[in-house]
Design a protein around this motif. Structure first.
Motif, short mmCIF file in Angstrom:
data_model
loop_
_atom_site.label_atom_id
_atom_site.label_comp_id
_atom_site.label_asym_id
_atom_site.label_seq_id
_atom_site.Cartn_x
_atom_site.Cartn_y
_atom_site.Cartn_z
N LEU A 275 0.82 -1.22 0.00
CA LEU A 275 0.00 0.00 0.00
C LEU A 275 0.85 1.27 0.00
N GLU A 276 2.09 1.16 0.48
CA GLU A 276 2.97 2.33 0.54
C GLU A 276 3.71 2.58 -0.76
N LEU A 277 3.55 1.70 -1.73
CA LEU A 277 4.20 1.90 -3.03
C LEU A 277 3.62 3.13 -3.74
N GLU A 278 4.44 3.78 -4.53
CA GLU A 278 3.99 4.96 -5.28
C GLU A 278 3.47 4.51 -6.65
N PRO A 279 2.16 4.66 -6.89
CA PRO A 279 1.58 4.21 -8.16
C PRO A 279 2.27 4.79 -9.40
N GLU A 280 2.64 6.06 -9.36
CA GLU A 280 3.28 6.69 -10.51
C GLU A 280 4.60 5.99 -10.86
N LYS A 281 5.37 5.70 -9.83
CA LYS A 281 6.67 5.06 -10.03
C LYS A 281 6.48 3.62 -10.48
N GLU A 282 5.54 2.89 -9.85
CA GLU A 282 5.34 1.48 -10.17
C GLU A 282 4.78 1.30 -11.58
N SER A 283 3.94 2.23 -12.01
CA SER A 283 3.31 2.10 -13.33
C SER A 283 4.29 2.30 -14.47
N SER A 284 5.43 2.93 -14.19
CA SER A 284 6.41 3.20 -15.23
C SER A 284 7.39 2.03 -15.43
N LYS A 285 7.30 1.02 -14.59
CA LYS A 285 8.20 -0.13 -14.69
C LYS A 285 7.73 -1.08 -15.80
N PRO A 286 8.65 -1.87 -16.36
CA PRO A 286 8.29 -2.78 -17.46
C PRO A 286 7.17 -3.76 -17.07
N ASN A 287 6.26 -3.99 -18.02
CA ASN A 287 5.16 -4.95 -17.87
C ASN A 287 4.16 -4.58 -16.79
N ALA A 288 4.20 -3.34 -16.32
CA ALA A 288 3.23 -2.91 -15.31
C ALA A 288 1.89 -2.63 -15.98
#
Length: 301
Positions: A275-288
């Motif tokens: 839950l503490e992950l940053e959606p903006e950062k995670e969405s930019s990773k490959p295969n997200a």
């Protein structure tokens, strides 16, 4: 001469007998091999049929994200969700958007040169092929027919009916919980009953197939305990979505209630890590899955 002829005849008989026995042995071996092959083929065919049966069973009881979240929120005996849960309505609409994204029906528009945030990007229809689920197809039709496109946050509000614009009230999907419960009744997971609540009667859907519910609960528990990988991008996208959306719908706690205290604490600690992950950062990773992270961002903003 006669004795030589007798010896020659005996030799011929022995030779012919030897040839016959060899021939018979070869025939027997061939027959045995053929029988073995046919038996193997029958076993393989039987295994194939069993696998097909298993596939059929899994297909019959395969649940959508909406159904899984609702099932986690339903009280087993009473057959209804908590009256105090005011999050599940919007949570189920978020599940619909993620389910459509996982099935390749919708996606976020390209972020462009000036990188837009997830919540600023519009939802666009990628494919209008029917999903086979009435609720999903209704939501997909709204998304496809709406011009200009709306954002994820807007769609959660529109599909929930939480809009002040009377011209957009037709986007609301009505009786979602009841319709999802009926889907689960058709899949043999729930049943339908009538209960009297003093001033009114209410249709309830108690649990009948506890195996499906236990399998669902175990899947959630295992994802943050035995099968924890400490990296959201190595997790199954559907399981990750289920955990995040179940939390947004305020039903995740129900999956961890049966655990021992130490397992409960560890499981919830790992959930909070997600839950503490940053959606903006995670969405930019490959295969997200960008749309899934956009839905998460809409609930955590």
């Amino acid at each position: 001469m006669r004795s030589e002829k007798i010896l020659e005849d005996e030799a011929i008989k022995r030779t012919s007998g030897l040839v016959q026995r060899r021939t018979e042995a070869i025939r027997s071996a061939a027959a045995a091999e053929k029988e073995k092959d046919s038996g193997g083929e029958e076993d393989e065919a039987r295994r194939g049929e069993e696998e097909e049966d298993d596939k059929g069973d899994s297909k019959e009881t395969r649940l959508t994200l909406m159904e899984e979240v609702l099932l986690l929120g339903l009280k087993d005996r009473e057959g209804y969700t908590s009256f105090w849960n005011d999050c599940i309505s919007s949570g189920l609409r978020g599940c619909m958007l993620v389910e459509l994204a996982l099935r390749g029906r919708i996606q976020l528009e390209a972020c462009g040169v000036r990188r837009k945030s997830l919540l600023a990007r519009k939802v666009i229809c990628k494919s209008d092929a029917p999903t086979g689920d009435v609720l999903l197809d209704e939501a997909l039709k709204h998304i496809k027919d709406t011009q200009p496109p709306e954002t994820v946050q807007s769609w959660i509000e529109l599909l929930s009916g939480e809009t002040w614009n009377p011209l957009k009230l037709h986007y609301q999907l009505r009786n979602v919980r009841e319709r999802l419960a009926k889907n689960l009744v058709e899949k043999g997971v729930l049943t339908t009953e009538k209960q009297n609540f003093l001033l009114f009667d209410m249709t309830t859907h108690p649990l009948t197939n506890s195996t499906i519910k236990q399998r669902l609960v175990k899947k959630v528990q295992d994802s943050v305990l035995e099968k924890w990988v400490n990296d959201p991008h190595r997790m199954d996208k559907r399981v990750l979505s289920l955990i995040l959306l179940a939390h947004s719908s305020d039903v995740l706690e129900n999956a961890f209630a049966p655990l021992q205290d130490d397992q409960y604490d560890l499981g919830m600690k790992r959930v909070h890590t997600l839950l503490e992950l940053e959606p903006e950062k995670e969405s930019s990773k490959p295969n997200a899955n960008e749309l899934m992270w956009a839905v998460v961002a809409a609930f955590t903003k």
